[in-house]
Design an enzyme around this catalytic site. Sequence first.
Site, PDB file in Angstrom:
ATOM      1  N   LYS A   1      45.550  35.510  32.623  1.00 55.67           N
ATOM      2  CA  LYS A   1      44.535  36.327  33.279  1.00 55.67           C
ATOM      3  C   LYS A   1      44.984  37.783  33.354  1.00 55.67           C
ATOM      4  O   LYS A   1      46.174  38.082  33.269  1.00 55.67           O
ATOM      5  CB  LYS A   1      44.305  35.823  34.718  1.00 55.67           C
ATOM      6  CG  LYS A   1      43.560  34.516  34.848  1.00 55.67           C
ATOM      7  CD  LYS A   1      43.375  34.162  36.324  1.00 55.67           C
ATOM      8  CE  LYS A   1      42.698  32.807  36.517  1.00 55.67           C
ATOM      9  NZ  LYS A   1      41.299  32.772  36.066  1.00 55.67           N
TER      10      LYS A   1
ATOM     11  N   ARG B   1      39.384  21.723  35.299  1.00 55.44           N
ATOM     12  CA  ARG B   1      38.630  20.552  34.817  1.00 55.44           C
ATOM     13  C   ARG B   1      39.566  19.491  34.234  1.00 55.44           C
ATOM     14  O   ARG B   1      39.245  18.302  34.246  1.00 55.44           O
ATOM     15  CB  ARG B   1      37.552  21.018  33.838  1.00 55.44           C
ATOM     16  CG  ARG B   1      38.059  21.639  32.579  1.00 55.44           C
ATOM     17  CD  ARG B   1      36.993  22.472  31.872  1.00 55.44           C
ATOM     18  NE  ARG B   1      36.726  23.746  32.555  1.00 55.44           N
ATOM     19  CZ  ARG B   1      35.795  24.624  32.177  1.00 55.44           C
ATOM     20  NH1 ARG B   1      35.020  24.370  31.143  1.00 55.44           N
ATOM     21  NH2 ARG B   1      35.617  25.741  32.847  1.00 55.44           N
TER      22      ARG B   1
END
Length: 474
Positions: free
Chosen positions: A249, A323
């Site tokens: 990120k 996920r």
Amino acid sequence: MFAIRLSGEEHHDTRVLPVDVSGVLAGGDEETAELVRTAEGAGEAGAVQVLPRPLRTPAKILLAGVGAGDEAGWRAAGAAVARTAAGDEPLHVMLPDRIAPAAVRGLAEGLWLGGYRFREAPKPPRSGAVTLTTPDPAAYAPSLEAARVTAAATWLARDLTNTPAAVKNPAWFAAQVVTEAATRPGVTVTVRGPEQLAAEGFGGILAVGGGSASPPRLVELAWNPPAASRHVVLVGKGITFDTGGISIKSTDGMKLMKKDMAGAAAIVAATLAAADLNLPVRITGLTPLAENAVSGAAFRPGDVITQWDGATTETTNSDAEGRLVLADVLGYAVAELDPDVVIDLATLTGANSVALGKRTAALYSQDDDLADALKAAGDAAGESMWRLPLPDDYVDYLRSDIADRHSSPAQGGAGSVVAALFLREFLGDRTDRWAHLDMSAPSWAERDDADLTKGATGWGVRTLVRLLDDLSRG
Ligand code: BES
Ligand code: MN
Ligand code: ZN
């Protein structure tokens, strides 16, 4: 924390007079009523006006606006009073006769939630004695108790989420759950470490946690009262820090990523609250805990991992890690735990706030009753969510050339929706008894705002406590 109690007697403390849109509700004399008639906006929910009364008793009156007088109005009043009250001065709230019990719940939750501060902060939380005066204290005791348990659970979730990631590694989080559970009869905890996760095939958790010096854990927390009719499985994303991994990120995108375990914190706190309230509903809380770090041992874009249920996932972006850990646990829950309902909470996508802004979670479910029940519980609790669709024609996006599916498809947009569709793949024959809440956005407050203190919000605890209460009744 404020010490709130109900009493039939009046005291000489600073007096809090609730005011609604039509005037003072209780405890005001003619002079105060006249002041309120001329004071602009005194009854607006969350408005507080201080009336000094030199040389008289009480020496100070707080007018607290409760708006329409519903639970939300009383909650806003409580939060505003918590922020206005000076120091630890004792407060004395005059409750109107025969007020709805929900008003007391709202007022007390507002006081406690608005008075929150992080347990490691230099300043202690707001405290002091608050007496709620009513001719019938016993009638409101259950509401006050529900508020106490709900607020304490929300404080716990906020404290866990506000804790810096250097402290809050997976083992630390697991140890906090063990400590909390130990004081509650009927609550049990099992913690799986990396060896056991490997032996049982939790490939998503191991891949995501593999790059960190602090190995992953899976916490299984259970409340199983004898009178339970239903089994609710709660799953919470527990990424103790999300760097994005090799797909790293930006500085800005990473700065709040200690909050990436807010889902885990909320489901743990709600499960403990259900035990504190002795709710007759069986709950299993599952939190996959991992740090998504950057290192030579981290999983890579293009790797294929094998999830708990045996299906393979091509992981093209290591920042879509939530996920992967949830997929393992959802598969495990439906295969091994025979749940009646499965609800997961996850800070899953930045797309949540793109679609719905800073205060509203995205709700996904194919079960209209469950979706409506969650929405209603959120409305009552003061937590906002909005239902988004699970369109079957987007399932194609999840196709991979080299694995059963792909974790982070490039096409399509709708990042929160696609993530939800990915999770649904692991629900087996329980897709119709599942709800997913993407609560990335409302898990954090950029500033003090009514019942939210700047920082972690504990989003989901209040909603889940109400929902579990509803589910335990019918
Ligand atoms: N934890 C983040 C999602 C997030 C973003 C939560 C901002 C709170 C605030 C999640 O793991 C993530 O990085 N999601 C990616 C998914 C993408 C790579 C498919 C995202 O939303 O960008
Ligand atoms: Mn991520
Ligand atoms: Zn994440």
